[in-house]
Design an enzyme around this catalytic site. Structure first.
Site, PDB file in Angstrom:
ATOM      1  N   ASP A  14       0.860  -1.176   0.000  1.00 22.13           N
ATOM      2  CA  ASP A  14       0.000   0.000   0.000  1.00 22.13           C
ATOM      3  C   ASP A  14       0.902   1.234   0.000  1.00 22.13           C
ATOM      4  O   ASP A  14       2.080   1.160   0.342  1.00 22.13           O
ATOM      5  CB  ASP A  14      -0.907  -0.019   1.232  1.00 22.13           C
ATOM      6  N   ASP A  67      -0.343   5.117   0.722  1.00 21.75           N
ATOM      7  CA  ASP A  67      -0.685   6.088   1.764  1.00 21.75           C
ATOM      8  C   ASP A  67      -0.610   5.431   3.134  1.00 21.75           C
ATOM      9  O   ASP A  67      -1.299   4.452   3.405  1.00 21.75           O
ATOM     10  CB  ASP A  67      -2.090   6.647   1.547  1.00 21.75           C
ATOM     11  N   ASP A 101      -1.328  -0.616   6.098  1.00 16.34           N
ATOM     12  CA  ASP A 101      -1.551   0.029   7.394  1.00 16.34           C
ATOM     13  C   ASP A 101      -3.006  -0.020   7.826  1.00 16.34           C
ATOM     14  O   ASP A 101      -3.321   0.391   8.933  1.00 16.34           O
ATOM     15  CB  ASP A 101      -1.108   1.498   7.343  1.00 16.34           C
TER      16      ASP A 101
END
Length: 343
Positions: free
Chosen positions: A26, A28, A225
């Site tokens: 990922d 961001d 995250d």
């Protein structure tokens, strides 16, 4: 076939960058936040790549094109080609192309990433509900997307035009904090129309399929995250995952995670890719030991004893919480235990 319920993070005697052939990262909250690289990301990714691990960047953000994302990563010191970037815009464009004729018009509510992905699939982006679109697609359009674009989508959807969304993340990390994501914008159209979109992005299967098709990964490791997109997406794709704590997920959310949100591994940041992961052992009397810490679920709360690395304490607490919760989310009070770890 039912899958066993994960009751603790796993250990690994081998560096994760060696145990897996491809990292599905990922962006961001993992590689960057607010456009700036997260601490240790550049060096960690360089080391993993030099060791032979393929790096692929998988993002639910449909705003930018793969070329633009690759250019940004390269500027940050992470050499990247457009072929290394997989976006939810690409996943939703494929999903639409499988349901409408080639050359069909699609009303776009979002940014250039969606338009490029639609053209790649032979579809024609249009801007108005009065342009006779056969589908509506909605993706993150940045903080300055005009409110009137939501109205345009609502007009078309209310007329019965099929509605697609790149993703439904309610929030997105920024350099100044947590901002509304595409999911918040999707809710605007949902409220106005009462309709439900077809969604392509993480954690749903179209995004995982797009990622595997474009990378050819055989032993992928999802690195993210967010529990409800990255980790659940890995769960749905039946692949392993590494949760890093540089984005939106905190310790309390991790302890409360239901089975589909429980990562295979937990670490502070992307340095966790470069080494093994500690084993968590049963300590007797219902407790679990990791490093110098022992955690247990007792008297309606999570208890923690010992000393050492905070992450080892968190891993031990995960084992106690997830074991106690079983197939549900843990509701035991872990506030004091987390406070001991500074989390």
């Amino acid at each position: 076939m039912s899958r066993s319920v994960r009751t603790r993070p796993e250990g690994s005697g081998q560096a994760l960058s060696e145990a897996y052939d491809t990292a599905l990262l990922d962006l961001d909250g993992v590689v960057y936040a607010g456009g700036s690289a997260i601490a240790h990301a550049v060096e960690s990714l360089a080391t993993a790549r030099e060791g032979g691990m393929r790096l692929a960047y998988v993002t639910n953000n449909a705003l930018r094109t793969p070329d633009a994302v690759a250019g940004h990563l390269t500027e940050l010191g992470i050499p990247t080609g457009a072929e290394d970037v997989i976006t939810s815009a690409q996943a939703v464009a494929r999903l639409i192309s499988e349901q409408v004729p080639r050359g069909a018009r699609v009303l776009v509510i979002g940014g250039e990433g969606l338009r490029v992905a639609l053209r790649e699939r032979g579809l024609e982006p249009v801007e108005s509900a009065d342009d006779d679109p056969v589908a509506v697609v909605q993706g993150y359009g940045g903080p300055d997307l005009p409110w009137g674009r939501f109205a345009e989508a609502s007009y078309a959807v209310a007329r019965g035009v099929p509605w697609f969304a790149s993703n439904t993340d309610l929030t997105i990390p920024s350099g100044r904090g947590i901002a509304p994501g595409n999911g918040a914008a999707v809710e605007v159209v949902r409220i106005a129309t009462g309709a439900e979109p077809q969604v392509a992005g993480k954690p749903l299967p179209p995004m995982h399929r797009e990622t595997i098709l474009r990378t050819g990964a055989k032993r992928p490791l999802v690195v993210g995250d967010r529990l409800d997109t990255d980790i659940e997406g890995a769960f749905n794709g039946e692949v392993d995952s590494l949760l890093v704590l540089t984005g939106v997920t905190d310790g309390a959310q991790l302890l409360a995670a239901p089975p589909q949100h429980r990562p295979t591994y937990v670490d502070a940041d992307l340095r966790g890719m470069l080494g093994g992961q500690p084993e968590i052992a049963e300590a007797g009397d219902g407790g679990f030991r990791c490093g110098g810490w022992t955690a247990a679920a007792r008297a309606g709360r999570l208890e923690l004893e010992g000393d050492g690395e905070a992450l080892d304490g968190l891993r031990a607490l995960c084992a106690a919480a997830w074991t106690a919760a079983g197939e549900e989310g843990c509701e035991l009070d872990g506030e004091k235990a987390l406070a001991r770890l500074g989390l």
